[in-house]
Design a protein around this motif. Structure first.
Motif, PDB file in Angstrom:
ATOM      1  N   LEU A 215     124.688  41.577  36.328  1.00  0.00           N
ATOM      2  CA  LEU A 215     125.890  40.796  36.611  1.00  0.00           C
ATOM      3  C   LEU A 215     126.320  40.957  38.068  1.00  0.00           C
ATOM      4  O   LEU A 215     126.659  39.975  38.738  1.00  0.00           O
ATOM      5  CB  LEU A 215     127.030  41.231  35.684  1.00  0.00           C
ATOM      6  N   LEU A 216     126.315  42.192  38.549  1.00  0.00           N
ATOM      7  CA  LEU A 216     126.733  42.431  39.929  1.00  0.00           C
ATOM      8  C   LEU A 216     125.750  41.819  40.918  1.00  0.00           C
ATOM      9  O   LEU A 216     126.154  41.264  41.958  1.00  0.00           O
ATOM     10  CB  LEU A 216     126.885  43.926  40.182  1.00  0.00           C
ATOM     11  N   ALA A 217     124.460  41.895  40.612  1.00  0.00           N
ATOM     12  CA  ALA A 217     123.451  41.342  41.516  1.00  0.00           C
ATOM     13  C   ALA A 217     123.527  39.822  41.583  1.00  0.00           C
ATOM     14  O   ALA A 217     123.418  39.220  42.666  1.00  0.00           O
ATOM     15  CB  ALA A 217     122.056  41.791  41.074  1.00  0.00           C
ATOM     16  N   GLU A 218     123.719  39.182  40.437  1.00  0.00           N
ATOM     17  CA  GLU A 218     123.646  37.721  40.378  1.00  0.00           C
ATOM     18  C   GLU A 218     124.997  37.026  40.508  1.00  0.00           C
ATOM     19  O   GLU A 218     125.045  35.855  40.900  1.00  0.00           O
ATOM     20  CB  GLU A 218     122.977  37.299  39.061  1.00  0.00           C
ATOM     21  N   HIS A 219     126.064  37.732  40.170  1.00  0.00           N
ATOM     22  CA  HIS A 219     127.380  37.071  40.142  1.00  0.00           C
ATOM     23  C   HIS A 219     128.448  37.901  40.849  1.00  0.00           C
ATOM     24  O   HIS A 219     129.639  37.711  40.602  1.00  0.00           O
ATOM     25  CB  HIS A 219     127.801  36.820  38.693  1.00  0.00           C
ATOM     26  N   GLY A 220     128.029  38.818  41.702  1.00  0.00           N
ATOM     27  CA  GLY A 220     128.981  39.709  42.361  1.00  0.00           C
ATOM     28  C   GLY A 220     130.049  38.970  43.152  1.00  0.00           C
ATOM     29  O   GLY A 220     131.219  39.377  43.158  1.00  0.00           O
ATOM     30  N   GLU A 221     129.681  37.880  43.812  1.00  0.00           N
ATOM     31  CA  GLU A 221     130.651  37.136  44.619  1.00  0.00           C
ATOM     32  C   GLU A 221     131.747  36.545  43.748  1.00  0.00           C
ATOM     33  O   GLU A 221     132.931  36.613  44.082  1.00  0.00           O
ATOM     34  CB  GLU A 221     129.942  36.022  45.402  1.00  0.00           C
ATOM     35  N   HIS A 228     139.973  39.538  44.043  1.00  0.00           N
ATOM     36  CA  HIS A 228     140.492  39.562  45.416  1.00  0.00           C
ATOM     37  C   HIS A 228     140.110  40.870  46.110  1.00  0.00           C
ATOM     38  O   HIS A 228     140.909  41.485  46.824  1.00  0.00           O
ATOM     39  CB  HIS A 228     142.004  39.364  45.439  1.00  0.00           C
ATOM     40  N   LEU A 229     138.882  41.304  45.851  1.00  0.00           N
ATOM     41  CA  LEU A 229     138.307  42.478  46.498  1.00  0.00           C
ATOM     42  C   LEU A 229     136.981  42.080  47.141  1.00  0.00           C
ATOM     43  O   LEU A 229     136.321  41.139  46.681  1.00  0.00           O
ATOM     44  CB  LEU A 229     138.068  43.592  45.472  1.00  0.00           C
ATOM     45  N   PRO A 230     136.552  42.779  48.194  1.00  0.00           N
ATOM     46  CA  PRO A 230     135.293  42.414  48.856  1.00  0.00           C
ATOM     47  C   PRO A 230     134.073  42.745  47.999  1.00  0.00           C
ATOM     48  O   PRO A 230     134.029  43.800  47.354  1.00  0.00           O
ATOM     49  CB  PRO A 230     135.314  43.237  50.143  1.00  0.00           C
ATOM     50  N   ARG A 231     133.106  41.878  48.024  1.00  0.00           N
ATOM     51  CA  ARG A 231     131.871  42.089  47.260  1.00  0.00           C
ATOM     52  C   ARG A 231     131.211  43.423  47.601  1.00  0.00           C
ATOM     53  O   ARG A 231     130.764  44.139  46.679  1.00  0.00           O
ATOM     54  CB  ARG A 231     130.911  40.916  47.534  1.00  0.00           C
ATOM     55  N   PRO A 232     131.126  43.823  48.879  1.00  0.00           N
ATOM     56  CA  PRO A 232     130.473  45.111  49.165  1.00  0.00           C
ATOM     57  C   PRO A 232     131.129  46.304  48.471  1.00  0.00           C
ATOM     58  O   PRO A 232     130.446  47.275  48.140  1.00  0.00           O
ATOM     59  CB  PRO A 232     130.581  45.234  50.696  1.00  0.00           C
ATOM     60  N   LEU A 233     132.434  46.232  48.244  1.00  0.00           N
ATOM     61  CA  LEU A 233     133.098  47.335  47.547  1.00  0.00           C
ATOM     62  C   LEU A 233     132.571  47.459  46.127  1.00  0.00           C
ATOM     63  O   LEU A 233     132.284  48.571  45.655  1.00  0.00           O
ATOM     64  CB  LEU A 233     134.613  47.127  47.541  1.00  0.00           C
ATOM     65  N   LEU A 234     132.422  46.331  45.428  1.00  0.00           N
ATOM     66  CA  LEU A 234     131.897  46.380  44.068  1.00  0.00           C
ATOM     67  C   LEU A 234     130.487  46.948  44.053  1.00  0.00           C
ATOM     68  O   LEU A 234     130.123  47.745  43.180  1.00  0.00           O
ATOM     69  CB  LEU A 234     131.911  44.987  43.436  1.00  0.00           C
ATOM     70  N   ASP A 235     129.680  46.555  45.034  1.00  0.00           N
ATOM     71  CA  ASP A 235     128.312  47.071  45.098  1.00  0.00           C
ATOM     72  C   ASP A 235     128.313  48.580  45.317  1.00  0.00           C
ATOM     73  O   ASP A 235     127.487  49.301  44.740  1.00  0.00           O
ATOM     74  CB  ASP A 235     127.549  46.370  46.230  1.00  0.00           C
ATOM     75  N   ARG A 236     129.222  49.074  46.156  1.00  0.00           N
ATOM     76  CA  ARG A 236     129.260  50.511  46.435  1.00  0.00           C
ATOM     77  C   ARG A 236     129.796  51.299  45.234  1.00  0.00           C
ATOM     78  O   ARG A 236     129.353  52.420  44.962  1.00  0.00           O
ATOM     79  CB  ARG A 236     130.123  50.777  47.670  1.00  0.00           C
TER      80      ARG A 236
END
Length: 421
Positions: A215-221, A228-236
Motif C-alpha cells: 500500500l505504501l509503495a503503490e499508494h503512498g502519495e 496532510h503529511l509528506p510522503r517521505p515521512l510515511l516511508d520513514r
C-alpha cells in the motif's frame, strides 16, 4: 431490541439512522429513542429519521424525548454522542490555545482537556441513570475525547465500550485501494484514541498477508495527501499514522494554518444551520450529501457492528474499539484505555495481542496516557492545580508558563460548566 441515542438531536444523527435502516438485518431495532434537551432540533432530526425509516421499509418505531430517564428505561444499548456547550464551546476550544502558540483542537491539547472537563461529569451522571434503568445495558461512547470518557465509564464499573470512526475510515480507504471488500481488511491498529498507527494491513484476518508495504509503495502519495503529511515521512515511519498525529508531527505548521483561517467549529456551525433547514423539508427522506462534510464517515456502520456484537446478534468478530489495556501494551497500566483490534461479543471486548510498538510510537503513547490519567483526575476532582498538572504533562504544551496561562484561559472560558470553579 431497544436502542437509545443520547444527543439524538445532533446533525450527525441521520447518518446513524441511515445505517440502522440499511443494516437492519444485522441490528434489528424495534424501538429507537432519540434523547436531546434541544426540542426544536430534536423535532427536525426526529422527523427526518422517521422518513428515512419509512423510505427504507424499516418497521422500527422512533421516539423522541427530552426525558433522559424515560429514554433509557429498558434500553439494551445506549449510544452517547454529546457535545456539552455545543459548537460555541468548541469554537473556544479551537481558538484560545492559539494565543499561547499551542494547537487549538477539540480533542487534544488544551482544548481537548477543556472538553473532557465539561463532558466527564455529565456522562457519568447519564451512565448511572442507565445502570439504574437496566444494569445489563451496554453504553457505546462516541463522545470525545473518547479515550478519557471511556476510561471514566469503565473505572466507575459501567458496561462501556469506546468507539471512533478513524479505523473504519482507514479500512474503507485501504479496501478501495486494494480492490477488495472492506471485511477482507484487518488493521493492525495500535495506540490511544486519536493517537494511533496502522502498523499492518492484513487480508482475511489477523494472520493474513500483511500488504501495508504494498500500500505504501503503490499508494503512498494518496494516503499522505489524505493525512496532510509528506510522503517521505510515511516511508520513514513504515506505518500509517492517523491524521490526528499531524498535531504532533507538524505542530507549528498546524498552528500557523489555524491562525489564518476560520475555525472548524465556525465551519461546522454554518453547515449545521444548513443541514437543519434541510431536515425541516418534509419531502426529504434520505441523508443529504452535505452531511458527508460534517464528519463521522462510516460512523453508523461502526456503531451497528459494535452494538450487534455486544448484543449477541452478529457483527464482525474483530473490531477496533477503546477498552481497558489489561496487559496488551505491557508498558501501560492495565486500567489504561487503549484503541486496538479486539474480539467483541456479549461479554465485551477482549483486545487481541499486538507486537510491542516501536519506541518512537510507544514513547508518545506512554506520555499521552500519563496526561490522560491527570486529565481524568482533573475532570473527577476539579481544582486549578490538577488542570495545570494535566496541561504541563501534555506533549503539545509541556512548558510551565504555557500551562499556567492555558489553565487560566481554560477556567475562564468554561466556568459555567465546571462545578468547582
Amino acid at each position: 431490541m431497544k436502542l437509545t441515542v443520547v444527543g439524538g438531536g445532533s446533525t450527525y444523527t441521520p447518518e446513524l439512522i441511515d445505517g440502522f435502516a440499511r443494516l437492519r438485518d444485522t441490528l434489528p431495532i424495534e424501538e429507537l429513542v432519540l434523547v436531546d434537551p434541544a426540542a426544536e432540533r430534536l423535532e427536525l432530526v426526529g422527523g427526518l429519521a422517521r422518513r428515512i425509516f419509512a423510505r427504507q421499509g424499516h418497521p422500527g418505531r422512533i421516539v423522541t424525548t427530552a426525558d433522559l430517564d424515560a429514554g433509557v428505561d429498558g434500553a439494551d444499548a445506549v449510544l452517547l454522542q454529546l457535545r456539552i456547550g455545543g459548537q460555541a464551546a468548541r469554537e473556544q476550544d479551537e481558538t484560545w490555545p492559539l494565543e499561547c502558540g499551542c494547537v487549538g483542537q477539540e480533542t487534544t491539547g488544551a482544548g481537548g482537556l477543556a472538553k473532557a472537563l465539561r463532558t466527564v461529569p455529565v456522562v457519568l451522571d447519564i451512565a448511572e441513570r442507565v445502570r439504574r434503568a437496566n444494569p445489563r445495558a451496554w453504553i457505546i461512547d462516541f463522545t470525545n475525547p473518547v479515550g478519557i470518557v471511556t476510561r471514566a465509564l469503565l473505572q466507575a464499573g459501567h458496561r462501556a465500550v469506546g468507539l471512533c470512526n478513524v479505523a473504519i475510515g482507514f479500512q474503507r480507504k485501504f479496501a478501495g485501494l486494494l480492490g477488495v471488500a472492506p471485511a477482507e481488511v484487518h488493521l493492525a491498529h495500535v495506540g490511544l484514541n486519536h493517537l494511533t498507527w496502522e502498523t499492518g494491513v492484513r487480508l482475511g484476518g489477523p494472520e493474513g498477508e500483511n500488504v501495508l508495504p504494498k500500500l505504501l509503495a503503490e499508494h503512498g502519495e494518496s494516503i499522505a495527501d489524505d493525512l496532510h503529511l509528506p510522503r517521505p515521512l510515511l516511508d520513514r515511519l513504515g506505518v500509517v499514522p492517523s491524521y490526528y498525529l499531524r498535531y504532533y508531527y507538524a505542530h507549528d505548521e498546524v498552528v500557523r494554518e489555524l491562525r489564518t483561517k476560520p475555525s472548524r467549529a465556525a465551519e461546522v456551525a454554518a453547515m449545521e444551520r444548513e443541514l437543519l433547514a434541510m431536515y425541516g423539508d418534509p419531502a426529504l427522506d434520505e441523508k443529504p450529501a452535505l452531511l458527508a462534510k460534517r464528519g463521522g464517515a462510516y460512523y453508523s456502520e461502526a456503531a451497528v457492528d459494535l452494538a450487534a456484537a455486544l448484543l449477541g446478534g452478529g457483527g464482525s468478530p474483530y473490531q477496533v474499539v477503546n477498552a481497558f489495556n489489561k496487559g496488551t501494551l505491557p508498558f501501560l497500566p492495565d486500567d489504561a484505555v487503549i484503541e486496538v483490534q479486539a474480539a467483541v461479543g456479549p461479554a465485551g471486548p477482549a483486545p487481541l495481542p499486538v507486537p510491542e510498538p516501536d519506541p518512537l510510537f510507544a514513547g508518545l503513547i506512554a506520555n499521552v496516557t500519563a496526561y490522560e490519567d491527570l486529565a481524568l483526575e482533573a475532570a473527577l476532582r476539579g481544582g486549578r492545580d490538577r488542570v495545570f498538572r494535566a496541561l504541563l504533562a501534555h506533549p503539545l504544551i509541556g512548558q510551565h508558563a504555557y500551562a499556567d496561562a492555558l489553565t487560566d484561559q481554560l477556567i475562564a472560558h468554561n466556568r459555567e460548566h465546571l462545578a468547582w470553579a
